[in-house]
Design a protein around this motif. Structure first.
Motif, PDB file in Angstrom:
ATOM      1  N   VAL A  29       0.841  -1.201   0.000  1.00 26.69           N
ATOM      2  CA  VAL A  29       0.000   0.000   0.000  1.00 26.69           C
ATOM      3  C   VAL A  29       0.880   1.256   0.000  1.00 26.69           C
ATOM      4  CG1 VAL A  29      -1.700   1.332   1.311  1.00 26.69           C
ATOM      5  CG2 VAL A  29      -1.951  -1.162   1.114  1.00 26.69           C
ATOM      6  N   GLU A  30       1.923   1.259   0.841  1.00 29.32           N
ATOM      7  CA  GLU A  30       2.839   2.411   0.913  1.00 29.32           C
ATOM      8  C   GLU A  30       3.512   2.679  -0.427  1.00 29.32           C
ATOM      9  OE1 GLU A  30       5.594   1.521   3.973  1.00 29.32           O
ATOM     10  OE2 GLU A  30       4.148   1.762   5.612  1.00 29.32           O
ATOM     11  N   GLN A  31       3.849   1.595  -1.137  1.00 31.91           N
ATOM     12  CA  GLN A  31       4.532   1.734  -2.426  1.00 31.91           C
ATOM     13  C   GLN A  31       3.566   2.067  -3.562  1.00 31.91           C
ATOM     14  OE1 GLN A  31       7.997   1.506  -2.847  1.00 31.91           O
ATOM     15  NE2 GLN A  31       7.911   1.533  -0.606  1.00 31.91           N
ATOM     16  N   GLY A  32       2.270   2.063  -3.272  1.00 35.01           N
ATOM     17  CA  GLY A  32       1.282   2.359  -4.306  1.00 35.01           C
ATOM     18  C   GLY A  32       1.011   1.188  -5.237  1.00 35.01           C
ATOM     19  N   LEU A  33       1.459   0.000  -4.845  1.00 36.73           N
ATOM     20  CA  LEU A  33       1.239  -1.186  -5.682  1.00 36.73           C
ATOM     21  C   LEU A  33      -0.190  -1.694  -5.555  1.00 36.73           C
ATOM     22  CD1 LEU A  33       4.587  -3.011  -4.829  1.00 36.73           C
ATOM     23  CD2 LEU A  33       4.017  -1.875  -6.990  1.00 36.73           C
ATOM     24  N   ILE A  34      -0.754  -1.574  -4.366  1.00 32.42           N
ATOM     25  CA  ILE A  34      -2.136  -1.962  -4.120  1.00 32.42           C
ATOM     26  C   ILE A  34      -2.809  -0.857  -3.311  1.00 32.42           C
ATOM     27  CG2 ILE A  34      -1.865  -4.470  -4.233  1.00 32.42           C
ATOM     28  CD1 ILE A  34      -1.565  -4.503  -1.187  1.00 32.42           C
ATOM     29  N   LYS A  35      -4.132  -0.918  -3.252  1.00 31.77           N
ATOM     30  CA  LYS A  35      -4.894   0.011  -2.428  1.00 31.77           C
ATOM     31  C   LYS A  35      -5.257  -0.662  -1.109  1.00 31.77           C
ATOM     32  CE  LYS A  35      -7.042   2.366  -6.376  1.00 31.77           C
ATOM     33  NZ  LYS A  35      -8.334   2.741  -7.002  1.00 31.77           N
ATOM     34  N   ALA A  36      -5.526   0.138  -0.107  1.00 33.08           N
ATOM     35  CA  ALA A  36      -5.937  -0.418   1.183  1.00 33.08           C
ATOM     36  C   ALA A  36      -7.177  -1.289   1.033  1.00 33.08           C
ATOM     37  CB  ALA A  36      -6.190   0.709   2.179  1.00 33.08           C
ATOM     38  N   SER A  37      -8.048  -0.927   0.087  1.00 32.72           N
ATOM     39  CA  SER A  37      -9.276  -1.701  -0.145  1.00 32.72           C
ATOM     40  C   SER A  37      -9.002  -3.061  -0.797  1.00 32.72           C
ATOM     41  CB  SER A  37     -10.249  -0.899  -1.018  1.00 32.72           C
ATOM     42  OG  SER A  37      -9.642  -0.549  -2.251  1.00 32.72           O
ATOM     43  N   ASP A  38      -7.775  -3.263  -1.316  1.00 35.31           N
ATOM     44  CA  ASP A  38      -7.416  -4.555  -1.927  1.00 35.31           C
ATOM     45  C   ASP A  38      -7.051  -5.599  -0.887  1.00 35.31           C
ATOM     46  OD1 ASP A  38      -7.723  -3.375  -4.421  1.00 35.31           O
ATOM     47  OD2 ASP A  38      -5.593  -2.859  -4.597  1.00 35.31           O
ATOM     48  N   VAL A  39      -6.775  -5.151   0.332  1.00 31.32           N
ATOM     49  CA  VAL A  39      -6.364  -6.081   1.395  1.00 31.32           C
ATOM     50  C   VAL A  39      -7.540  -6.992   1.745  1.00 31.32           C
ATOM     51  CG1 VAL A  39      -5.634  -6.259   3.799  1.00 31.32           C
ATOM     52  CG2 VAL A  39      -4.640  -4.508   2.302  1.00 31.32           C
ATOM     53  N   SER A  40      -7.278  -8.288   1.765  1.00 27.13           N
ATOM     54  CA  SER A  40      -8.325  -9.268   2.026  1.00 27.13           C
ATOM     55  C   SER A  40      -7.716 -10.518   2.637  1.00 27.13           C
ATOM     56  CB  SER A  40      -9.039  -9.640   0.727  1.00 27.13           C
ATOM     57  OG  SER A  40      -8.146 -10.326  -0.148  1.00 27.13           O
ATOM     58  N   GLU A  41      -8.574 -11.397   3.088  1.00 23.78           N
ATOM     59  CA  GLU A  41      -8.119 -12.684   3.611  1.00 23.78           C
ATOM     60  C   GLU A  41      -7.359 -13.464   2.548  1.00 23.78           C
ATOM     61  OE1 GLU A  41     -10.205 -16.855   5.055  1.00 23.78           O
ATOM     62  OE2 GLU A  41     -11.241 -14.972   5.497  1.00 23.78           O
ATOM     63  N   ALA A  42      -7.878 -13.448   1.329  1.00 27.49           N
ATOM     64  CA  ALA A  42      -7.224 -14.178   0.242  1.00 27.49           C
ATOM     65  C   ALA A  42      -5.839 -13.602  -0.056  1.00 27.49           C
ATOM     66  CB  ALA A  42      -8.089 -14.138  -1.018  1.00 27.49           C
ATOM     67  N   LEU A  43      -5.718 -12.271  -0.028  1.00 25.22           N
ATOM     68  CA  LEU A  43      -4.418 -11.652  -0.295  1.00 25.22           C
ATOM     69  C   LEU A  43      -3.430 -11.970   0.822  1.00 25.22           C
ATOM     70  CD1 LEU A  43      -2.624  -9.914  -2.036  1.00 25.22           C
ATOM     71  CD2 LEU A  43      -3.552  -7.877  -0.907  1.00 25.22           C
ATOM     72  N   LEU A  44      -3.902 -11.960   2.059  1.00 25.44           N
ATOM     73  CA  LEU A  44      -3.010 -12.314   3.161  1.00 25.44           C
ATOM     74  C   LEU A  44      -2.449 -13.722   2.956  1.00 25.44           C
ATOM     75  CD1 LEU A  44      -3.421 -11.441   6.875  1.00 25.44           C
ATOM     76  CD2 LEU A  44      -2.585 -13.694   6.216  1.00 25.44           C
TER      77      LEU A  44
END
Length: 335
Positions: A173-188
Motif C-alpha cells: 500500500v505504501e509503495q502504491g502497488l495496491i490500495k488499502a481496499s485490496d487487502v483481504s483474507e485471500a491476499l493475506l
C-alpha cells in the motif's frame, strides 16, 4: 545420512498402502516432529543424538510418503521459540542443519531424479550466515523441480508469518502497488511464506502433545489434525497409515468445510468490491444513484483493475523474496 531414501516397502506395507490408496489420500501432510529430546532421555543419549535420530526418521518418513503418493510434506524443523533453549543446544541444532543441507547439495542427482523441490519457510535472517548460504543454494538448486515438495519451516512461527504477511501488504500500500481496499483474507494467504503450497490436508503431531505450538495456524483451519503419542524418532509406517485413515474418515466433512469457506470468501470479496464501486459512483455522480447497468459495468471494470493490481503486487513480492536467496548466494561467491 541421505535425505532421499530409495528402498521399497515390504510386502505387508505394499498391500496396506494399496488398500489405503483406494480411498481419498492427502496431497499435503504437515508434521510437528516432537519428541527428539524425550527419546534421547529415554535411551540415555545426548540431546544432539536424539535430534540426529529425528532427522533420520524424517528421511524415512519422506520415503513412506513417496510410496503413498503424497507429493508434498511440510515439517516444523526449528521454531523461533527454540532460540530460547540453551546456547549449546541451539548451536548444535544449527550445526546439524548446516551439515544436513550440505549433504542435500551433494544429492543433486537424486533430487533431479525424483523431482524434489526444497523450500525453506521462515525468517532466515535469524540464522547464521553460513547456514543461510547453504540453505539458499539448496532452494535455488531445486526451485524448478515439480514432482514432489519438501517445505522446511526453520526460524518459523505462524504468528510471525502472519505478522510478516500484514507488513508485506502494508508495504504494498505504501509503495502504491495496491490500495488499502485490496487487502483481504485471500491476499493475506498469498503473502504467507507458504503461498506456493496448497493448505495441508493432514497435520500430524507426535509425542502426545495436543497443541499446534504456533505452526501453520492460518493454513490448517480446515485440515485434519491427528495427535499421536509415539515419539518422533520411533515413528513407524503404521503410525502414518493410522493418521491417513483418520483423514479418510473425515475427508467429506473437511472438503465440505473448505467449499463453504471458498464460497464465503468469494461473497466477501464481491461485497467489498460492490462497496468500493458504490462509493466511487457516488463521488462521480455528486451523490446521485447510478442505474443498474452502469453499476454492473463499473463493478466489472473495478474487479479487473483490482485483480491486475494484486497480481502485479504479488509478482513484485515474489521477486523480492527470490532476490534474498540470490543475494545470499552472490555473497558466497564474493567472499
Amino acid at each position: 545420512m541421505s535425505w532421499i531414501r530409495e528402498g521399497e516397502l515390504n510386502l505387508l506395507e505394499k498391500i496396506s498402502a494399496n488398500i489405503l490408496m483406494a480411498g481419498p489420500m492427502p496431497k499435503h501432510v504437515a508434521f510437528i516432529m516432537d519428541g527428539n529430546r524425550r527419546f534421547a532421555r529415554k535411551k540415555n543419549m545426548e540431546r544432539h543424538d536424539g535430534h540426529m535420530q529425528g532427522f533420520n526418521k524424517l528421511a524415512e518418513t519422506l520415503r513412506w510418503c513417496k510410496h503413498l503418493n503424497i507429493p508434498e510434506v511440510t515439517v516444523y524443523a526449528f521454531s523461533i521459540e527454540n532460540f530460547k533453549r540453551s546456547k549449546e543446544e541451539v548451536d548444535g541444532l544449527m550445526e546439524l542443519a548446516r551439515q544436513k543441507f550440505e549433504k542435500l547439495l551433494e544429492e543433486q542427482e537424486k533430487l533431479e531424479k525424483h523431482g524434489v523441490c526444497i523450500r525453506v519457510l521462515g525468517d532466515l535472517n535469524m540464522l547464521p550466515l553460513d547456514l543461510q548460504r547453504v540453505i539458499a543454494k539448496a532452494v535455488i538448486m531445486t526451485k524448478n523441480h515439480n514432482k514432489c515438495f519438501l517445505n522446511v519451516c526453520f526460524a518459523y512461527t505462524s504468528r510471525y508469518e502472519i505478522t510478516n504477511a500484514v507488513r508485506e501488504m502494508a508495504w504494498g500500500v505504501e509503495q502504491g502497488l495496491i490500495k488499502a481496499s485490496d487487502v483481504s483474507e485471500a491476499l493475506l494467504s498469498e503473502c504467507l511464506y507458504s503461498n506456493n503450497s496448497p493448505n495441508p490436508d493432514l497435520l500430524i503431531r507426535t509425542s502426545g502433545e495436543v497443541r499446534l505450538s504456533d505452526f501453520l495456524l492460518w493454513q490448517t483451519s480446515h485440515s485434519c489434525l491427528v495427535f499421536q503419542s509415539v515419539l518422533w524418532p520411533e515413528y513407524s509406517f503404521w503410525n502414518l497409515c493410522e493418521a491417513v485413515v483418520q483423514y479418510q474418515l473425515n475427508h467429506k466433512s473437511i472438503q465440505k468445510a473448505r467449499e463453504l469457506h471458498r464460497e464465503e470468501q468469494t461473497l466477501q470479496q464481491l461485497d467489498a468490491d460492490c462497496a468500493c464501486v458504490a462509493e466511487n459512483l457516488q463521488h462521480q455522480g455528486n451523490g446521485k444513484p447510478a442505474d443498474a447497468q452502469r453499476r454492473q459495468e463499473a463493478l466489472q471494470h473495478y474487479t479487473v483493475a483490482r485483480e491486475a493490481r494484486v497480481q502485479d503486487f504479488l509478482r513484485v513480492l515474489k521477486h523480492k523474496r527470490d532476490s534474498f536467496f540470490t543475494s545470499v548466494c552472490s555473497e558466497t561467491v564474493l567472499t
